[in-house]
Design an enzyme around this catalytic site. Structure first.
Site, PDB file in Angstrom:
ATOM      1  N   ASP A 156     -17.432   8.232 -40.810  1.00 58.95           N
ATOM      2  CA  ASP A 156     -17.144   9.199 -39.743  1.00 58.95           C
ATOM      3  C   ASP A 156     -18.152   9.062 -38.604  1.00 58.95           C
ATOM      4  OD1 ASP A 156     -16.009  11.631 -38.496  1.00 58.95           O
ATOM      5  OD2 ASP A 156     -17.985  12.459 -38.940  1.00 58.95           O
TER       6      ASP A 156
ATOM      7  N   LYS B 255     -14.239  11.145 -32.865  1.00 61.94           N
ATOM      8  CA  LYS B 255     -13.931  12.481 -32.353  1.00 61.94           C
ATOM      9  C   LYS B 255     -13.615  12.460 -30.869  1.00 61.94           C
ATOM     10  CE  LYS B 255     -16.602  14.252 -36.131  1.00 61.94           C
ATOM     11  NZ  LYS B 255     -17.771  13.416 -36.376  1.00 61.94           N
TER      12      LYS B 255
ATOM     13  N   TYR C 222     -22.658  11.148 -31.141  1.00 70.60           N
ATOM     14  CA  TYR C 222     -23.763  10.731 -32.005  1.00 70.60           C
ATOM     15  C   TYR C 222     -24.531   9.574 -31.352  1.00 70.60           C
ATOM     16  CZ  TYR C 222     -21.250  13.443 -35.612  1.00 70.60           C
ATOM     17  OH  TYR C 222     -20.609  14.435 -36.317  1.00 70.60           O
TER      18      TYR C 222
HETATM   19  N1  LIG Z   1     -18.772  19.137 -36.068  1.00 71.04           N
HETATM   20  C1  LIG Z   1     -18.640  18.089 -36.874  1.00 71.04           C
HETATM   21  O1  LIG Z   1     -17.646  17.383 -36.855  1.00 71.04           O
HETATM   22  C2  LIG Z   1     -19.742  17.758 -37.833  1.00 71.04           C
HETATM   23  C3  LIG Z   1     -20.870  18.584 -37.945  1.00 71.04           C
HETATM   24  C4  LIG Z   1     -21.856  18.224 -38.848  1.00 71.04           C
HETATM   25  C5  LIG Z   1     -21.715  17.092 -39.643  1.00 71.04           C
HETATM   26  N2  LIG Z   1     -20.625  16.314 -39.504  1.00 71.04           N
HETATM   27  C6  LIG Z   1     -20.447  15.066 -40.309  1.00 71.04           C
HETATM   28  O2  LIG Z   1     -21.067  15.230 -41.573  1.00 71.04           O
HETATM   29  C7  LIG Z   1     -22.073  14.221 -41.746  1.00 71.04           C
HETATM   30  C8  LIG Z   1     -23.214  14.738 -42.576  1.00 71.04           C
HETATM   31  O3  LIG Z   1     -23.771  15.887 -42.006  1.00 71.04           O
HETATM   32  P1  LIG Z   1     -25.322  16.042 -41.712  1.00 71.04           P
HETATM   33  O4  LIG Z   1     -25.931  14.696 -41.599  1.00 71.04           O
HETATM   34  O5  LIG Z   1     -25.431  16.966 -40.582  1.00 71.04           O
HETATM   35  O6  LIG Z   1     -25.881  16.841 -42.953  1.00 71.04           O
HETATM   36  P2  LIG Z   1     -26.117  16.602 -44.528  1.00 71.04           P
HETATM   37  O7  LIG Z   1     -25.320  15.480 -45.041  1.00 71.04           O
HETATM   38  O8  LIG Z   1     -25.960  17.934 -45.135  1.00 71.04           O
HETATM   39  O9  LIG Z   1     -27.662  16.280 -44.580  1.00 71.04           O
HETATM   40  C9  LIG Z   1     -28.160  15.078 -44.073  1.00 71.04           C
HETATM   41  C10 LIG Z   1     -29.653  15.052 -44.269  1.00 71.04           C
HETATM   42  O10 LIG Z   1     -29.964  15.068 -45.651  1.00 71.04           O
HETATM   43  C11 LIG Z   1     -31.036  14.224 -45.909  1.00 71.04           C
HETATM   44  N3  LIG Z   1     -30.679  13.300 -46.981  1.00 71.04           N
HETATM   45  C12 LIG Z   1     -29.513  12.673 -47.189  1.00 71.04           C
HETATM   46  N4  LIG Z   1     -29.571  11.907 -48.285  1.00 71.04           N
HETATM   47  C13 LIG Z   1     -30.804  12.073 -48.768  1.00 71.04           C
HETATM   48  C14 LIG Z   1     -31.479  11.541 -49.885  1.00 71.04           C
HETATM   49  N5  LIG Z   1     -30.867  10.700 -50.720  1.00 71.04           N
HETATM   50  N6  LIG Z   1     -32.767  11.928 -50.094  1.00 71.04           N
HETATM   51  C15 LIG Z   1     -33.381  12.786 -49.257  1.00 71.04           C
HETATM   52  N7  LIG Z   1     -32.789  13.301 -48.171  1.00 71.04           N
HETATM   53  C16 LIG Z   1     -31.528  12.939 -47.941  1.00 71.04           C
HETATM   54  C17 LIG Z   1     -31.315  13.404 -44.675  1.00 71.04           C
HETATM   55  O11 LIG Z   1     -32.566  13.814 -44.172  1.00 71.04           O
HETATM   56  P3  LIG Z   1     -33.527  12.787 -43.401  1.00 71.04           P
HETATM   57  O12 LIG Z   1     -32.899  12.577 -42.072  1.00 71.04           O
HETATM   58  O13 LIG Z   1     -34.812  13.526 -43.356  1.00 71.04           O
HETATM   59  O14 LIG Z   1     -33.584  11.553 -44.227  1.00 71.04           O
HETATM   60  C18 LIG Z   1     -30.199  13.753 -43.733  1.00 71.04           C
HETATM   61  O15 LIG Z   1     -30.588  13.937 -42.389  1.00 71.04           O
HETATM   62  C19 LIG Z   1     -22.464  13.824 -40.317  1.00 71.04           C
HETATM   63  O16 LIG Z   1     -23.066  12.554 -40.269  1.00 71.04           O
HETATM   64  C20 LIG Z   1     -21.114  13.868 -39.633  1.00 71.04           C
HETATM   65  O17 LIG Z   1     -20.400  12.697 -39.921  1.00 71.04           O
HETATM   66  C21 LIG Z   1     -19.632  16.624 -38.619  1.00 71.04           C
END
Ligand SMILES: NC(=O)c1ccc[n+]([C@@H]2O[C@H](COP(=O)([O-])OP(=O)(O)OC[C@H]3O[C@@H](n4cnc5c(N)ncnc54)[C@H](OP(=O)(O)O)[C@@H]3O)[C@@H](O)[C@H]2O)c1
Length: 352
Positions: free
Chosen positions: A62, A91, A67
Site C-alpha cells: 500500500d 491513493k 508518503y
Molecule cells: N489514511 C490512511 O490511508 C492510512 C493511515 C495510516 C496508515 N495507513 C497504512 O497503514 C500502514 C501502517 O501504518 P503505520 O505505519 O502508520 O502504523 P503501524 O503499522 O501501526 O506502526 C508502524 C510503526 O511500528 C514500528 N514497528 C513496526 N514493526 C516493528 C518491529 N518489528 N519492531 C519494532 N517496531 C516496529 C515502526 O516503528 P519505527 O519507525 O520506530 O521502526 C513503525 O513506524 C501505513 O504504512 C499505510 O500503508 C494508511
C-alpha cells in the site's frame, strides 16, 4: 522485461477484496515508511525492505502520493520491477505541486523527503484523474489494482470536512473512481482513513469495495465492531487494517528505551496503562505483544489484510516471525475475561 523472467510471486494466504476478482495476501506491506516517515531511509534500504517482503510471500503493498511526496511510489515502482502478481494500492485526494523552496529532507508533514513537491488536497473529478495518472508514472506501471480516497474526514479536515466531502461526492471524485473501475483500469475502490464515522457517511454515497481503516481495529480499540463492520458485511465491503500497532506502541510495548507512540503522538498515560495490562497477559503466555497485535485483526471475517508499516528488512523478518507465532486459545480468552478486548471480537483460532 529486458530479458529477465519475471519472478512469479509465491504468496501467503490470500483473501478476496469485497466482491471484486482481486485477492490480497492477508499480510501486506504498509509503505509509508518507504516515503521516509519520521526518519530517512536510503534507496538501498527501501529496496531491501521490498525484496525481503516479496520474497517472504507478502503479495500486497500500500502506497500513497503523500508518503514522501512521491518517494514511496517511486521506490515501490523500482521494487516491483521483474515481479508479477503483487497487488498494489495507492491513493487519491492530494495532488503534488512543485515546491522549489525544498532543498533538503527536513521534516515536512512527518516525512523526511527531499523531493521538491508539496501536497494539495483535491477530491474533484479532475483531481482524482490527475492523481491516478501521476501515480501510474511514479510507480512505472500501466495499471494500479486499488485506489483509496485518502484522509477524507473530520480528523484531517476539521471544519472544512463538509466542503471536502462535497467535492468528493458532488465535485466528481467518486464519479472518477467509479469510471476507472467500470472501464477496468482499476479493480477496487475504497477509502483510506483513521476514523470510523466518515466510512459510514461514505458508504451511503458510494459503492466501496474496501475500506483501509488505520488504527481503529487493533488490540487497543474495537469500536468498529459495533456498527461499521456489520455494515461492511451487509454491503460486501472488505476492510484492510492499517496501523495495527497504533503507529508504534503495540510493536514497541512500554519499554523504557523508546518513546511509545499512539496515533502518531506520544502515548497518553491511560494508553500506556492499558498496554501494560496487555503486556502482563503476554508475559504469562509467552506471547510477543506485536504477534498478538498482528494476528488479532485477521480473525475478523471482514478483514482482507493487515498492513503494518515496515521500515527495513529486519523488521520484515521479525514481522514474519510475529505472523507465524503460535498463540494459544487461552491467551485470547484471558484477554477477553480481563475485558481487554471487546466481547464480540472474533478470536483467532489456535494454530496446530
Ligand atoms: N489514511 C490512511 O490511508 C492510512 C493511515 C495510516 C496508515 N495507513 C497504512 O497503514 C500502514 C501502517 O501504518 P503505520 O505505519 O502508520 O502504523 P503501524 O503499522 O501501526 O506502526 C508502524 C510503526 O511500528 C514500528 N514497528 C513496526 N514493526 C516493528 C518491529 N518489528 N519492531 C519494532 N517496531 C516496529 C515502526 O516503528 P519505527 O519507525 O520506530 O521502526 C513503525 O513506524 C501505513 O504504512 C499505510 O500503508 C494508511
Amino acid at each position: 522485461m529486458l530479458g529477465f523472467p519475471a519472478v512469479i510471486q509465491t504468496c501467503l494466504p490470500r483473501r478476496a477484496v469485497g466482491r471484486t476478482r482481486l485477492q490480497v495476501s492477508e499480510l501486506g506491506l504498509g509503505a509509508a515508511s518507504l516515503g521516509n516517515l519520521y526518519r530517512p531511509m536510503s534507496d538501498a534500504e527501501a529496496h531491501e525492505t521490498l525484496d525481503a517482503a516479496f520474497n517472504e510471500g507478502i503479495g500486497y503493498v500500500d502506497c500513497a502520493p503523500y508518503y514522501g511526496f512521491g518517494l514511496c511510489e517511486q521506490r515501490v515502482g523500482e521494487g516491483l520491477k521483474g515481479r508479477e502478481g503483487i497487488v498494489v494500492s495507492t491513493k487519491v485526494g492530494r495532488l503534488l505541486e512543485p515546491a522549489p523552496g525544498v532543498v533538503d529532507d527536513s521534516e515536512r508533514f512527518g516525512f523526511r523527503s527531499a523531493l521538491p513537491f508539496t501536497p494539495v488536497f483535491d477530491y474533484s473529478y479532475d483531481g482524482v484523474m490527475k492523481s491516478w495518472e501521476s501515480s501510474l508514472q511514479r510507480l512505472g506501471v500501466a495499471r494500479i489494482d486499488m485506489l483509496y480516497v485518502h484522509d477524507i474526514g473530520r480528523m484531517t479536515h476539521g471544519y472544512r470536512h463538509p466542503e471536502r466531502l462535497q467535492q468528493l461526492i458532488h465535485g466528481g471524485g467518486l464519479r472518477a473512481l467509479a469510471k476507472l473501475r467500470a472501464e477496468g483500469q482499476i479493480d477496487a475502490v475504497g477509502i483510506g482513513v483513521n476514523e470510523v464515522q466518515v466510512c459510514l457517511e461514505l458508504m451511503e454515497e458510494a459503492d466501496l469495495d474496501v475500506i483501509l481503516l488505520a488504527g481503529r481495529y487493533t488490540l487497543l480499540e474495537q469500536k468498529a465492531l459495533d456498527v461499521l463492520f456489520p455494515e461492511c458485511a451487509r454491503r460486501g465491503t472488505s476492510v484492510v487494517i492499517g496501523g495495527p500497532y497504533n503507529s508504534g506502541i503495540l510493536a514497541t510495548g512500554t519499554r523504557s528505551d523508546v518513546v511509545p507512540r499512539f496515533n502518531y503522538e506520544v502515548a497518553a498515560t491511560d494508553i500506556v496503562f492499558r498496554v501494560r495490562r496487555l503486556e502482563r497477559v503476554c508475559r504469562e503466555f509467552n506471547v510477543p505483544l506485536p504477534a498478538a497485535a498482528l494476528q488479532f485483526p485477521l480473525a475478523h471475517p471482514q478483514v482482507a489484510s493487515v498492513i503494518p508499516g515496515l521500515g527495513g528488512s529486519e523488521q520484515v523478518a521479525q514481522t514474519m516471525t510475529y505472523y507465524r507465532t503460535r498463540i494459544p486459545a487461552e491467551f485470547w480468552q484471558e484477554l477477553r475475561s480481563q475485558n481487554l478486548i471487546h466481547e464480540a471480537a472474533p478470536l483467532p483460532a489456535a494454530q496446530t
